[in-house]
Design an enzyme around this catalytic site. Sequence first.
Site, mmCIF file in Angstrom:
data_model
loop_
_atom_site.group_PDB
_atom_site.id
_atom_site.type_symbol
_atom_site.label_atom_id
_atom_site.label_comp_id
_atom_site.label_asym_id
_atom_site.label_seq_id
_atom_site.Cartn_x
_atom_site.Cartn_y
_atom_site.Cartn_z
ATOM 1 C CG ASP A 155 -2.318 0.515 0.899
ATOM 2 O OD1 ASP A 155 -2.445 1.335 -0.020
ATOM 3 O OD2 ASP A 155 -3.276 0.112 1.593
ATOM 4 N N GLY A 214 -2.606 4.615 -8.983
ATOM 5 C CA GLY A 214 -2.212 5.266 -10.225
ATOM 6 C C GLY A 214 -1.234 6.407 -10.049
ATOM 7 C CG ASP A 234 -9.192 2.054 -1.268
ATOM 8 O OD1 ASP A 234 -8.273 1.619 -1.987
ATOM 9 O OD2 ASP A 234 -9.090 2.177 -0.040
#
Length: 435
Positions: A155, A214, A234
């Site tokens: 993440d 992105g 998300d």
Amino acid sequence: MKSANIQTSQVVLVCLGLFLVSSYGLDDGMWPTPLMGWNSYNSFKHALNETTARETADLLVSLGLRDLKYQYLIIDDGWQAAERDSDGNLQADVAKFPNGIPSLVDYVHSKGLKIGLYSDAGYRACLQDVPGSLGQELKDMTLLAKWKVDYLKYDNCFPADRKHLYNFNYLDSIINFPVFVQTPPERERFGAMGDTLKKLKPEWPITFELCLYGFDHVEEWGPTTGHHWRINTDPKDNWFSLVWNFDTTDEDRLALNQGPTLGWNYVGEMFTVCGGMSDIEYKTAFGWHAIVKTPLVLGTDLRTIKKGDYGHSLMTNPGVIAISQDPLGKQARCVFQCSRGFTSPFHKNFWASVQIWQGPLSNDSWIIMVVNRYFHSQAFEFDWEEDAQIPIGTYELYDVWTSQKLSKVTVPGKYNVGNMVKHEHVLYKLRPTES
């Protein structure tokens, strides 16, 4: 004349793709088609525990999902303890995983499945104040390899310290809008992890998901770093989030930098029959995931799914899965009444259009998705050549969801879809007839 232009443009895109493949790409043979599996985040956030993880492994088998290639069970944020152990290693939260991760890995592997864990390219994880892997890449991945973990979701939170969720480089983000960049930049932090996993690959190969929304033009360096990369925020369990995320996939910078030897654009795990959308919208969502060749990762609590129910019929449809796993690996794109890109919600077609998405398949076949984005029913007729941009020829037309052969169609020519209710879609496969 238009057909000739279409075919010329396709040749140009193919040549460009070959150039990209030869120029860069991890190309380690691990993922010639998009990954399929299950991720805990949508249904459990950080609350998944060992019992539920084992139950989910059992359900992936008993529901027939494993045998359809849903082979990865991915545990998201929340498995870690608040602190590293005395040797500086990550460790499991014993309240949630009392038998430890190696025991769970063995159980999942015994079911013929693979297992994934979460970490973060920062100082702590996104949801909980538990350690990230920034600066600890080799130590942490050596541990995961020792445990025989098969997958890493990585993440993109807290890159500067444990207090600030994001640390945007505002000048770079303005210059590159709609692409955002943090400090330290994503390509530096995720690149370090990618390099580490390449070094460890001879010992134990780990699939690498770059969960970075992105940021930092991941399309430029993601193919040399990992296996698939998140390209959007998300996903949420609603129609707006669904269509926005798929519009985001339809940018040249992303669509032209994915495929069997490069890796895959990833829109996140699916909310299949989770309650926030209608059954028709969930069906559209599943078809959309398949045609754009994004990893098919379920986010549903599988304890709510029964064999033969509606959700199960979506997850297990063989025709749609075959489109996702088509070996050509070309992403379908919008060709009629489009609203592509990160800023698509500001386009009228985002809210009110009947769109056509199409893409090439192996054996000179084509996939066509017609989707009603109006908030009311809409009748629709289109021209195969002018609107759907299908090359001139004669084809057999199949309904992908039912595998039923519908008719023979000739291009150029028109086709009447009929009336589609709000947010309904039709999914067609065109197979050229023998000459």
